[in-house]
Enzyme design. Structure first.
Site, short mmCIF file in Angstrom:
data_model
loop_
_atom_site.label_atom_id
_atom_site.label_comp_id
_atom_site.label_asym_id
_atom_site.label_seq_id
_atom_site.Cartn_x
_atom_site.Cartn_y
_atom_site.Cartn_z
N ASN A 60 5.96 87.67 -2.38
CA ASN A 60 6.27 86.72 -1.30
C ASN A 60 6.17 87.43 0.04
O ASN A 60 5.47 86.99 0.94
CB ASN A 60 7.69 86.16 -1.45
CG ASN A 60 7.86 85.36 -2.72
OD1 ASN A 60 6.89 85.05 -3.39
ND2 ASN A 60 9.10 85.05 -3.05
N TYR A 104 5.00 93.87 -16.64
CA TYR A 104 5.71 92.61 -16.80
C TYR A 104 5.55 91.72 -15.58
O TYR A 104 5.21 92.18 -14.50
CB TYR A 104 7.20 92.86 -17.08
CG TYR A 104 7.98 93.45 -15.92
CD1 TYR A 104 8.54 92.63 -14.94
CD2 TYR A 104 8.16 94.83 -15.81
CE1 TYR A 104 9.26 93.17 -13.89
CE2 TYR A 104 8.87 95.38 -14.76
CZ TYR A 104 9.42 94.54 -13.80
OH TYR A 104 10.12 95.07 -12.74
N HIS A 131 13.59 78.43 0.95
CA HIS A 131 14.86 78.52 0.23
C HIS A 131 14.98 77.39 -0.79
O HIS A 131 15.28 77.61 -1.96
CB HIS A 131 16.02 78.47 1.23
CG HIS A 131 17.37 78.53 0.57
ND1 HIS A 131 18.07 77.38 0.26
CD2 HIS A 131 18.10 79.57 0.13
CE1 HIS A 131 19.20 77.73 -0.33
NE2 HIS A 131 19.25 79.05 -0.41
N GLY A 151 -14.58 57.28 -16.00
CA GLY A 151 -14.56 56.10 -15.15
C GLY A 151 -14.77 56.36 -13.67
O GLY A 151 -14.68 55.44 -12.86
N CYS A 194 7.74 90.46 -9.12
CA CYS A 194 8.92 89.60 -9.16
C CYS A 194 8.90 88.56 -8.05
O CYS A 194 9.87 87.90 -7.79
CB CYS A 194 10.19 90.43 -9.10
SG CYS A 194 10.32 91.43 -7.62
N SER A 239 7.84 97.38 -8.37
CA SER A 239 7.71 95.94 -8.62
C SER A 239 7.20 95.25 -7.36
O SER A 239 7.77 95.40 -6.29
CB SER A 239 9.07 95.38 -9.04
OG SER A 239 8.99 93.99 -9.20
N ARG A 251 -26.39 55.77 -17.52
CA ARG A 251 -24.99 56.23 -17.52
C ARG A 251 -24.86 57.59 -16.84
O ARG A 251 -25.64 58.49 -17.09
CB ARG A 251 -24.48 56.35 -18.96
CG ARG A 251 -24.85 55.19 -19.84
CD ARG A 251 -24.55 55.45 -21.32
NE ARG A 251 -23.14 55.60 -21.61
CZ ARG A 251 -22.68 55.95 -22.81
NH1 ARG A 251 -23.52 56.22 -23.80
NH2 ARG A 251 -21.38 56.06 -23.01
N MET A 269 -17.52 57.67 -12.11
CA MET A 269 -18.86 57.41 -11.57
C MET A 269 -19.42 56.16 -12.24
O MET A 269 -18.75 55.50 -13.01
CB MET A 269 -19.74 58.62 -11.79
CG MET A 269 -19.33 59.75 -10.85
SD MET A 269 -20.26 61.23 -11.17
CE MET A 269 -19.86 61.53 -12.85
N ARG A 327 -15.92 62.58 -26.93
CA ARG A 327 -15.50 63.67 -26.05
C ARG A 327 -14.10 64.09 -26.46
O ARG A 327 -13.39 63.35 -27.15
CB ARG A 327 -15.51 63.24 -24.58
CG ARG A 327 -14.51 62.15 -24.31
CD ARG A 327 -14.49 61.73 -22.84
NE ARG A 327 -13.79 60.47 -22.73
CZ ARG A 327 -14.12 59.50 -21.89
NH1 ARG A 327 -15.16 59.63 -21.10
NH2 ARG A 327 -13.43 58.38 -21.85
N LYS A 340 -21.40 64.04 -21.47
CA LYS A 340 -21.77 62.85 -22.25
C LYS A 340 -23.12 63.05 -22.91
O LYS A 340 -23.28 62.80 -24.12
CB LYS A 340 -21.81 61.64 -21.31
CG LYS A 340 -21.82 60.31 -22.02
CD LYS A 340 -21.91 59.16 -21.01
CE LYS A 340 -20.60 58.94 -20.27
NZ LYS A 340 -20.75 58.06 -19.10
P1 ADP Z 1 -17.77 55.97 -18.56
O1 ADP Z 1 -18.24 57.35 -18.29
O2 ADP Z 1 -17.11 55.35 -17.39
O3 ADP Z 1 -17.02 55.87 -19.85
P2 ADP Z 1 -20.08 54.98 -19.96
O4 ADP Z 1 -21.39 55.57 -19.58
O5 ADP Z 1 -19.47 55.51 -21.19
O6 ADP Z 1 -19.11 55.08 -18.72
O7 ADP Z 1 -20.30 53.41 -20.09
C1 ADP Z 1 -19.24 52.50 -20.15
C2 ADP Z 1 -19.39 51.57 -21.30
O8 ADP Z 1 -20.65 50.90 -21.29
C3 ADP Z 1 -19.37 52.24 -22.65
O9 ADP Z 1 -18.06 52.44 -23.07
C4 ADP Z 1 -20.08 51.25 -23.53
O10 ADP Z 1 -19.19 50.31 -24.01
C5 ADP Z 1 -21.06 50.60 -22.61
N1 ADP Z 1 -22.39 51.17 -22.88
C6 ADP Z 1 -22.94 52.28 -22.36
N2 ADP Z 1 -24.16 52.50 -22.89
C7 ADP Z 1 -24.40 51.51 -23.76
C8 ADP Z 1 -25.47 51.19 -24.64
N3 ADP Z 1 -26.56 51.96 -24.72
N4 ADP Z 1 -25.36 50.09 -25.39
C9 ADP Z 1 -24.25 49.32 -25.31
N5 ADP Z 1 -23.20 49.56 -24.51
C10 ADP Z 1 -23.27 50.64 -23.75
MG MG Z 2 -17.50 56.12 -21.62
#
Ligand code: ADP
Ligand code: MG
Ligand code: MG
Length: 869
Positions: free
Chosen positions: A759, A842, A446, A101, A822, A755, A92, A103, A330, A22
């Protein structure tokens, strides 16, 4: 001391390891001049330092990020902690490998009572300010203070009900202030923004260790040691009003791969509202209607990013008062079909090369074209989990025996065959089943081998299921009872068992898939053959691109209904003459089988392995069956029982099998050779081009090969004495005992090809019986005593070392001697990479694995060419 903090203009997309995916992409977008709210990143090595110090931040870290924070304040023209002109942050997470999603993220950080009041005044929007504040307290309490999130939602619901304000939009600034007051009685919340920031940074590091993140890494083979970076970014507000909002978008359709810009948007909403699903987002067209300039900017941005990254992108963006901001980009996750279509389209668009396209498609992606797959969205409660023995999805009525399977299937119902284990005698039931589920057995049992060969979905080693044949039930460890006739669904790709009929995607090839495969063929060095016995399997293999048969297990032909009694009578013979009379009859069958195979494989090599399994495997064991057989072959039941008893072995896997059978019963080998060569002659006479390769199994030394070669020669001479035709045959050996690999140079002197039967080689190197490994391998995996099931993914350290020695010594003795593999590993992508590196000629795998192997073989070569280990 290494730098621990980077501003968004100090990194690039190549800094994933250091800054996380990120963060690296936020830097890249900043450098590209896109509107990214400014910020800084705390590096992933800092996360590791934090863990090593017993979850303590390095002492000088705060000093370092405060310097960066000053620069962000200058850039944004606002100040963190200043009620007059407040700057808020999002904190973040972001690991080097994308874990969407998994962490934590904390938004609107830097608010307290004073600053919230200041924000209300400065923006002249108190409702917005207090909405931000209450969101912040909720998130901070949840993520950092680990308070129970339910209680906050509960308070909001209670308030809304009492004041008759059902919607968030009904809530005024005063309402939110009242809520905030209540919230503050629930948690002890730090008022100092710098304390908030420090605690948030710690919480993001710690979120690396949440159970869901741990499970995700386990499932996706992400190393535990990586750690996460922390992105501290200035907030922008999608919840500012009607010309604000948040959205997500994909540069192409992630389920079909269609080249169409695609996404969702919510007006007057923070990003979290889009994902939370509490309000239904609108398609991007709504943005086009209401804020056309913003839409254009978004459109241009997505086009630019896709071109820049040369891959389909998944974007997160926010609009504040008609101004557009990018928050994330990403490489987008996609389905198998989409991944192939996008890869091929991008080559046609001149965006990427063929070899790059090949690297974009994973083996799992390919499976969607070959098998129906359980729709991940539709997956429901999993009642049991076993080994993912054969990929795909299947639904059917539960049956507990092969005969029952045939019966129920004949009535037009789909069946799932549930057995404790399967044996060659269950083949007729396995053939008609949609899926196979066994309580015992590993990935090379088997059931697993046969199912993969037939392309039928299977789960083996499902030990949490207790099967009771008498009652016709299978009971899970949670006490769920599956009865005969119940409908269940198997996900053989994941190993999951579910109740009922779960929707599946259809398997079907596509033009794009064929194009990709043709590129794979162009770019690979390894040849790909198939393990197949029947003409149907061979034809399927050829259709899927096999370049020959690498393993034809001749014994499978003897299990067929009309031959099994002849085979049994042959085994039970008490004199050479008696045996010979049965062998003569078997020869006719074997000749016909081989001829059919040579015809299908016209012009391609067919490697035929001499009889391999212990003979008692062909014989009946229970009294009723013995009595019946006695009647059919005219021998007394007692006599049969005696012989069966004689043939029983304490340890059949290490017993009387393989070439040891040829040593004791040369006449069986001679019959097989005559059948192979006479079939080749007949094929030639019919205008075909057979290329038989006779393979001796389970060899341990050179004297065995010499002795058996003499028997083979005798058989060949007998056939060719009559027919004045030259047959281009080869004689080779399997390399499947440790001793054979240790004396490979001497063996090489006697044969034309070798060959690996990995297994058996794995079984004997480890001393793990592959029929019993299902009982303990799951524990070995769980306790991390082995990195992977060695029967699934070749153990490169020890088994691989034996193979490497064998190849090197054989080639030193006989340069260019043909080498293949094989075992079941021949279809495993990681093992294929190893075989490529080893210089094998092969790999041979089950027919439905052939396309996977073609792609994996190409990837193996591309990886080495681009120095991509
Ligand atoms: P994840 O890795 O779970 O996608 P993010 O770090 O992308 O988590 O954050 C989740 C959401 O929080 C983002 O999709 C965005 O909508 C919101 N967000 C994160 N940073 C900002 C920011 N600087 N300003 C506004 N919204 C933010
Ligand atoms: Mg995100
Ligand atoms: Mg073997």
């Amino acid at each position: 001391m290494a730098k621990r903090v980077y501003l968004f203009n100090e990194g690039s997309k190549d800094d994933r390891d250091l800054l996380g995916g990120k963060g690296a992409n936020l830097c890249e977008m900043t450098t590209l001049g896109l509107p990214v709210p400014f910020g800084f990143i705390i590096t992933t090595p800092t996360c590791r330092e934090f863990f090593e110090a017993g979850n303590k931040l390095p002492p000088l870290l705060e000093q370092e990020y405060r310097v960066a924070l000053d620069l962000v304040e200058k850039n944004m023209g606002a100040r963190f902690g200043d009620p007059e002109n407040p700057l808020l942050f999002s904190v973040r997470s972001g690991a080097p490998v994308s874990m969407p999603g998994m962490m934590d993220t904390i938004l609107n950080l830097g608010l307290n009572d004073d600053i919230a009041a200041g924000l209300a005044k400065k923006t002249d929007n108190p409702r917005f300010a207090y909405d931000c504040y209450r969101r912040f307290i909720q998130m901070f309490a949840n993520v950092v203070l680990e308070a129970d999130g339910e209680q906050f939602e509960h308070e909001i619901e209670k308030y809304k009900e009492q004041h008759n304000k059902p919607l968030d939009t009904d809530m005024s600034a005063e309402d939110w202030q009242a809520i905030i007051k209540t919230f503050k009685t629930l948690v002890n919340f730090p008022e100092d923004p710098f304390v908030q920031l420090k605690m948030a940074v710690e919480a993001v590091f710690l979120s690396w260790h949440t159970p869901r993140a741990y499970v995700y890494r386990e499932m996706n083979n992400i190393p535990e040691t990586l750690g996460t970076a922390v992105n501290v970014q200035a907030m922008v507000y999608g919840n500012f009003g009607d010309t604000s909002g948040s959205g997500v978008a994909f540069t192409r359709n992630p389920s079909t791969g269609e080249h169409e810009f695609f996404g969702e948007f919510l007006f007057n909403a923070a990003g979290e509202d889009v994902v939370a699903g509490t309000r239904t987002p609108l398609p991007l067209e709504s943005l086009k209607d209401k804020l056309p300039a913003v839409y254009d900017e978004l459109y241009n941005t997505q086009a630019l990013l896709e071109k820049h990254y040369r891959d389909m992108q998944d974007l997160e963006f926010t609009v504040q008062e008609g101004r557009f901001y990018m928050l994330q980009t990403r490489s987008g996750k996609r389905t198998g079909r989409a991944s192939v279509k996008i890869a091929v389209d991008m080559v046609n668009e001149g965006l990427i090369s063929e070899s790059e396209a090949l690297m974009r498609v994973s083996p799992e992606h390919v499976e969607a074209f070959l098998h129906p797959m359980v729709d991940p969205q539709a997956k429901t409660d999993i009642v049991a989990t076993g080994l993912p023995a054969s990929p795909g999805g299947a639904t059917g009525k539960v049956v507990f025996s092969a005969d029952e399977a045939v019966q129920v299937a004949a009535g037009g119902d789909k069946v799932v065959l549930v057995r404790r284990e399967t044996t060659p005698e269950d083949i007729h039931g396995m053939k008609v089943a949609e899926g196979i589920l066994t309580e015992l057995g590993g990935m090379t049992s088997h059931a697993a081998v046969v199912a993969r060969g037939m392309g039928v979905c299977a789960i083996t080693g499902c030990g949490s299921l207790k099967i009771n044949y008498a009652e016709g039930t299978a009971t899970t460890s949670d006490g769920v009872v599956i009865k005969r006739g119940d409908v269940i669904t198997l996900d053989g790709t994941a190993g999951d068992v579910m109740l009922g009929d779960i929707p599946k995607t259809e398997a079907s090839s596509s033009d794009d898939f064929q194009v990709l495969l043709s590129w794979a063929d162009k770019h690979r060095r390894l040849k790909v053959r198939a393990n197949a016995e029947t003409p149907e399997d061979a034809a399927k293999a050829r259709e899927l691109g096999a370049e020959g048969i690498g393993l034809c297990r001749t014994e499978h032909m003897f299990f067929e209904a009309e031959r099994i009694d002849l085979m049994r009578a042959m085994i039970l013979s008490e004199s050479k003459d008696e045996r010979q009379s049965y062998l003569d009859q078997l020869l006719t069958f074997q000749h016909d089988d081989m001829l059919a195979l040579f015809k299908v494989m016209d012009g391609l090599p067919v490697t035929v392995r001499l009889l391999d399994p212990p003979l008692h495997e062909f014989l009946p064991h229970d009294d009723a069956e013995i009595e019946a057989l006695a009647g059919r072959i005219g021998k007394s039941a007692d006599k049969i029982r005696d012989i069966v008893k004689d043939l029983a072995e304490v340890n059949p896997m290490l017993g009387f099998r393989g070439c040891r059978l040829s040593v004791v019963y040369p006449e069986i080998t001679e019959m097989q050779v005559k059948a192979i060569i006479s079939a080749a002659v007949a094929a030639i006479e019919a205008g075909h081009k057979p290329l038989p390769e006779i393979m001796i199994p389970l060899v341990v030394n050179v004297r065995e090969i010499r002795l058996i070669s003499e028997i083979i020669d005798r058989g060949i001479r007998a056939v060719l004495a009559e027919k004045k035709i030259s047959v281009p045959y080869k004689i080779g050996t399997m390399m499947e005992t440790p001793r054979a690999t240790l004396g490979a140079d001497r063996l090489a002197g006697e044969v034309e090809f070798m060959s690996f039967g990995t297994n058996d080689l794995t079984q004997m190197t480890y001393g793990f019986s592959r029929d019993d490994a299902g009982k303990f391998i799951p524990q070995y995996l769980e306790k991390k005593l082995v990195e992977a099931d060695p029967f699934v993914s070749l153990d490169q350290r020890a088994v691989g070392r034996l193979m490497e020695m064998a190849v090197n010594e054989s080639r030193a003795r006989k340069p260019g001697i043909k080498y293949g593999i094989c075992g079941e590993h021949g279809g495993d992508p990681r093992s294929i990479q190893f075989c490529h590196d080893l210089g094998l000629d092969y790999v041979s795998c089950s027919p439905f694995r052939v396309p996977v192997a073609r792609i994996a073989a190409a990837q193996a070569k591309v990886k080495r060419e681009t120095g991509n280990a």
